[in-house]
Design an enzyme around this catalytic site. Structure first.
Site, PDB file in Angstrom:
ATOM      1  N   ARG A 176       0.823  -1.223   0.000  1.00 54.81           N
ATOM      2  CA  ARG A 176       0.000   0.000   0.000  1.00 54.81           C
ATOM      3  C   ARG A 176       0.850   1.263   0.000  1.00 54.81           C
ATOM      4  NH1 ARG A 176      -5.985   0.377   1.662  1.00 54.81           N
ATOM      5  NH2 ARG A 176      -5.423   2.511   1.206  1.00 54.81           N
ATOM      6  N   TYR A 202     -10.224   6.453 -11.414  1.00 53.59           N
ATOM      7  CA  TYR A 202     -11.282   7.419 -11.135  1.00 53.59           C
ATOM      8  C   TYR A 202     -11.077   8.036  -9.763  1.00 53.59           C
ATOM      9  CZ  TYR A 202     -13.566   3.174  -9.135  1.00 53.59           C
ATOM     10  OH  TYR A 202     -13.848   2.008  -8.474  1.00 53.59           O
ATOM     11  N   PRO A 203     -11.386   9.333  -9.653  1.00 53.08           N
ATOM     12  CA  PRO A 203     -11.315   9.965  -8.340  1.00 53.08           C
ATOM     13  C   PRO A 203     -12.578   9.657  -7.545  1.00 53.08           C
ATOM     14  CG  PRO A 203     -11.458  11.624 -10.103  1.00 53.08           C
ATOM     15  CD  PRO A 203     -11.718  10.296 -10.721  1.00 53.08           C
ATOM     16  N   MET A 204     -12.456   9.644  -6.234  1.00 53.95           N
ATOM     17  CA  MET A 204     -13.583   9.276  -5.379  1.00 53.95           C
ATOM     18  C   MET A 204     -13.533  10.061  -4.072  1.00 53.95           C
ATOM     19  SD  MET A 204     -14.276   5.476  -3.920  1.00 53.95           S
ATOM     20  CE  MET A 204     -15.337   5.347  -2.505  1.00 53.95           C
ATOM     21  N   HIS A 249     -16.453  -3.921   2.846  1.00 54.50           N
ATOM     22  CA  HIS A 249     -15.847  -3.490   1.572  1.00 54.50           C
ATOM     23  C   HIS A 249     -14.644  -4.396   1.224  1.00 54.50           C
ATOM     24  CE1 HIS A 249     -13.848  -0.771  -1.307  1.00 54.50           C
ATOM     25  NE2 HIS A 249     -12.753  -1.052  -0.636  1.00 54.50           N
ATOM     26  N   GLN A 298      -5.691  -3.344  -6.934  1.00 55.22           N
ATOM     27  CA  GLN A 298      -6.176  -1.988  -6.645  1.00 55.22           C
ATOM     28  C   GLN A 298      -5.107  -1.204  -5.910  1.00 55.22           C
ATOM     29  OE1 GLN A 298      -6.081  -3.266  -3.690  1.00 55.22           O
ATOM     30  NE2 GLN A 298      -7.280  -2.194  -2.174  1.00 55.22           N
ATOM     31  N   SER A 346     -19.986   2.009  -0.627  1.00 57.05           N
ATOM     32  CA  SER A 346     -20.159   2.730  -1.893  1.00 57.05           C
ATOM     33  C   SER A 346     -21.619   3.152  -2.074  1.00 57.05           C
ATOM     34  CB  SER A 346     -19.711   1.865  -3.074  1.00 57.05           C
ATOM     35  OG  SER A 346     -18.324   1.656  -2.998  1.00 57.05           O
TER      36      SER A 346
HETATM   37  O1  FEC Z   1     -12.021   5.744   4.185  1.00 56.61           O
HETATM   38  C1  FEC Z   1     -11.020   5.196   3.641  1.00 56.61           C
HETATM   39  O2  FEC Z   1      -9.870   5.257   4.082  1.00 56.61           O
HETATM   40  C2  FEC Z   1     -11.288   4.404   2.387  1.00 56.61           C
HETATM   41  C3  FEC Z   1     -10.149   4.286   1.437  1.00 56.61           C
HETATM   42  C4  FEC Z   1     -10.617   3.267   0.387  1.00 56.61           C
HETATM   43  C5  FEC Z   1     -11.296   3.563  -0.755  1.00 56.61           C
HETATM   44  C6  FEC Z   1     -11.503   2.319  -1.440  1.00 56.61           C
HETATM   45  C7  FEC Z   1     -12.182   2.193  -2.628  1.00 56.61           C
HETATM   46  C8  FEC Z   1     -12.182   1.070  -3.409  1.00 56.61           C
HETATM   47  N1  FEC Z   1     -11.567  -0.128  -3.105  1.00 56.61           N
HETATM   48  C9  FEC Z   1     -11.725  -0.983  -4.157  1.00 56.61           C
HETATM   49  C10 FEC Z   1     -11.218  -2.259  -4.266  1.00 56.61           C
HETATM   50  C11 FEC Z   1     -10.669  -2.960  -3.216  1.00 56.61           C
HETATM   51  C12 FEC Z   1     -10.153  -4.317  -3.306  1.00 56.61           C
HETATM   52  C13 FEC Z   1      -9.741  -4.673  -2.043  1.00 56.61           C
HETATM   53  C14 FEC Z   1      -9.971  -3.549  -1.181  1.00 56.61           C
HETATM   54  C15 FEC Z   1      -9.685  -3.511   0.174  1.00 56.61           C
HETATM   55  C16 FEC Z   1      -9.670  -2.362   0.918  1.00 56.61           C
HETATM   56  C17 FEC Z   1      -9.259  -2.301   2.303  1.00 56.61           C
HETATM   57  C18 FEC Z   1      -9.282  -0.980   2.666  1.00 56.61           C
HETATM   58  C19 FEC Z   1      -9.720  -0.221   1.507  1.00 56.61           C
HETATM   59  N2  FEC Z   1      -9.977  -1.109   0.487  1.00 56.61           N
HETATM   60 FE1  FEC Z   1     -10.850  -0.647  -1.269  1.00 56.61          FE
HETATM   61  N3  FEC Z   1     -10.935   1.289  -0.718  1.00 56.61           N
HETATM   62  C20 FEC Z   1     -10.414   1.853   0.431  1.00 56.61           C
HETATM   63  C21 FEC Z   1      -9.824   1.148   1.461  1.00 56.61           C
HETATM   64  N4  FEC Z   1     -10.509  -2.528  -1.912  1.00 56.61           N
HETATM   65  C22 FEC Z   1      -8.923  -0.388   4.015  1.00 56.61           C
HETATM   66  C23 FEC Z   1      -8.906  -3.525   3.186  1.00 56.61           C
HETATM   67  C24 FEC Z   1      -7.529  -3.909   3.009  1.00 56.61           C
HETATM   68  C25 FEC Z   1      -6.636  -3.003   3.796  1.00 56.61           C
HETATM   69  O3  FEC Z   1      -6.602  -3.186   4.998  1.00 56.61           O
HETATM   70  O4  FEC Z   1      -6.008  -2.138   3.206  1.00 56.61           O
HETATM   71  C26 FEC Z   1      -9.122  -6.014  -1.621  1.00 56.61           C
HETATM   72  C27 FEC Z   1      -7.633  -5.856  -1.537  1.00 56.61           C
HETATM   73  C28 FEC Z   1      -6.934  -7.113  -1.092  1.00 56.61           C
HETATM   74  O5  FEC Z   1      -7.022  -7.432   0.105  1.00 56.61           O
HETATM   75  O6  FEC Z   1      -6.320  -7.732  -1.973  1.00 56.61           O
HETATM   76  C29 FEC Z   1     -10.074  -5.142  -4.581  1.00 56.61           C
HETATM   77  C30 FEC Z   1     -12.520  -0.290  -5.185  1.00 56.61           C
HETATM   78  C31 FEC Z   1     -12.800   0.951  -4.708  1.00 56.61           C
HETATM   79  C32 FEC Z   1     -13.641   2.053  -5.375  1.00 56.61           C
HETATM   80  C33 FEC Z   1     -15.045   1.941  -4.767  1.00 56.61           C
HETATM   81  C34 FEC Z   1     -16.157   1.806  -5.781  1.00 56.61           C
HETATM   82  O7  FEC Z   1     -17.326   1.652  -5.349  1.00 56.61           O
HETATM   83  O8  FEC Z   1     -15.929   1.856  -7.003  1.00 56.61           O
HETATM   84  C35 FEC Z   1     -12.943  -0.879  -6.526  1.00 56.61           C
HETATM   85  C36 FEC Z   1     -11.709   4.920  -1.234  1.00 56.61           C
END
Ligand code: FEC
Length: 280
Positions: free
Chosen positions: A159, A176-178, A203, A216, A254
């Site tokens: 990360r 894409y920005p979010m 999520h 991602q 989302s």
């Molecule tokens: O409030 C915040 O800090 C949120 C930051 C954040 C955003 C976000 C958006 C998306 N993600 C997408 C795909 C994945 C995939 C995995 C995954 C996992 C996480 C984890 C965190 C996290 N995501 Fe996220 N995502 C944000 C944060 N996301 C935290 C859990 C893992 C960790 O501890 O870091 C699985 C990854 C893996 O484990 O291999 C795939 C997508 C979006 C855009 C949302 C949409 O609806 O299009 C796609 C912002």
């Protein structure tokens, strides 16, 4: 070829991680066609040399792609620690094909970041007791904790300091920005940490089902750009991008809180292929 990437200005480094620039450019065809054939060749060589030189900078990665959506013609994703270098390289890339040939269409500046919602060792140990009925201190419990520490260290490294794979295997780049909604009745930032953490666990659960299909990279833009995050999805094909973005729409985070900017799809190409694609 001297691309003059040296800078004497003091580095502007984040406390950890990398600056990330997504740069989307449009080709001004009349400006390009006004150049002589030898100048066109010089410019294409210059772009190739510049990209190669940027890729030599320590802890720096540069992805180049053709943009399929007609909003832009080509794009770059640059990851590098020093903001001075990020700025210099962005400007050099924009100027690389000659004055006025590449017009800025869209860009985003962000930083790689760790997440405050990542599973902690304490969370994991609790789940081993409550969900897997393991006894704290038992050999199986300790073995699982060691595995967890190794997995999380690798994940956190990705990360903050990702090592993005090559374009031959992962040719599609979606960006894409979010932001998260801040409406009076739906304000992500006014909800408790416990609620946000619970929602983010859901999520992550959806996200993990795309392992091996989507890579991602979520980078933080708060205070640096208009939106709050840049979402970069690397994929082997567009079907996976469409599938994850669609499935995430139903996930509560989302569905309730996400605001999106425009979506851009690129195909990663090396510079000679990119020049050919653009009929340069
Ligand atoms: O409030 C915040 O800090 C949120 C930051 C954040 C955003 C976000 C958006 C998306 N993600 C997408 C795909 C994945 C995939 C995995 C995954 C996992 C996480 C984890 C965190 C996290 N995501 Fe996220 N995502 C944000 C944060 N996301 C935290 C859990 C893992 C960790 O501890 O870091 C699985 C990854 C893996 O484990 O291999 C795939 C997508 C979006 C855009 C949302 C949409 O609806 O299009 C796609 C912002």
């Amino acid at each position: 070829m001297n691309t003059n990437l040296g800078t004497s200005t003091p580095a502007v480094l984040p406390h950890e991680g990398l600056h990330v620039v997504h740069l989307y450019l449009r080709l001004d065809r009349p400006a390009w066609e006004a150049l002589s054939e030898s100048e066109k060749n010089n410019r294409k060589n210059h772009l190739g040399a510049l990209v190669a030189e940027i890729r030599q900078i320590p802890r720096t990665q540069l992805l180049a792609f053709s943009v399929v959506n007609p909003r832009a013609d080509l794009g770059f994703m640059l990851l590098t620690p020093d903001l001075q270098i990020a700025d210099l390289c962005s400007k050099k890339l924009r100027a690389s094909l000659g004055a006025g040939v590449l017009e800025h269409e869209f860009s985003s500046l962000s930083l790689t970041e760790r997440s405050e919602y990542t599973t902690s060792e304490e969370d994991y140990a609790k789940s081993l007791v409550e969900e897997d009925s393991l006894q704290p201190g038992s050999p199986e419990f300790e073995e699982k904790l060691v595995e967890f520490r190794q997995r999380i260290a690798k994940y956190l490294k990705y990360r903050v300091e990702p090592d993005l794979p090559g374009g031959a295997e992962w040719p599609v780049v979606c960006f894409y920005p979010m932001s998260k909604r801040r409406d009076p009745s739906q304000n992500w930032y006014a909800s408790s940490f416990a609620d946000r953490k619970r929602l983010m666990e859901g999520h992550a659960k959806v996200g993990r089902t795309y392992s091996g299909r989507i890579l991602q990279l979520i980078t933080g833009c708060t205070g640096l750009d208009d939106m709050e995050w840049g979402v970069t999805l690397l994929a082997k094909t567009t079907s996976e991008v469409k599938a994850i973005v669609y499935e995430m729409r139903f996930d509560e985070v989302s569905a309730q809180y996400a605001e999106f900017g425009e979506f851009l799809i690129g195909i990663r190409l090396e510079i000679p292929d990119l020049c050919e694609r653009l009929s340069l």
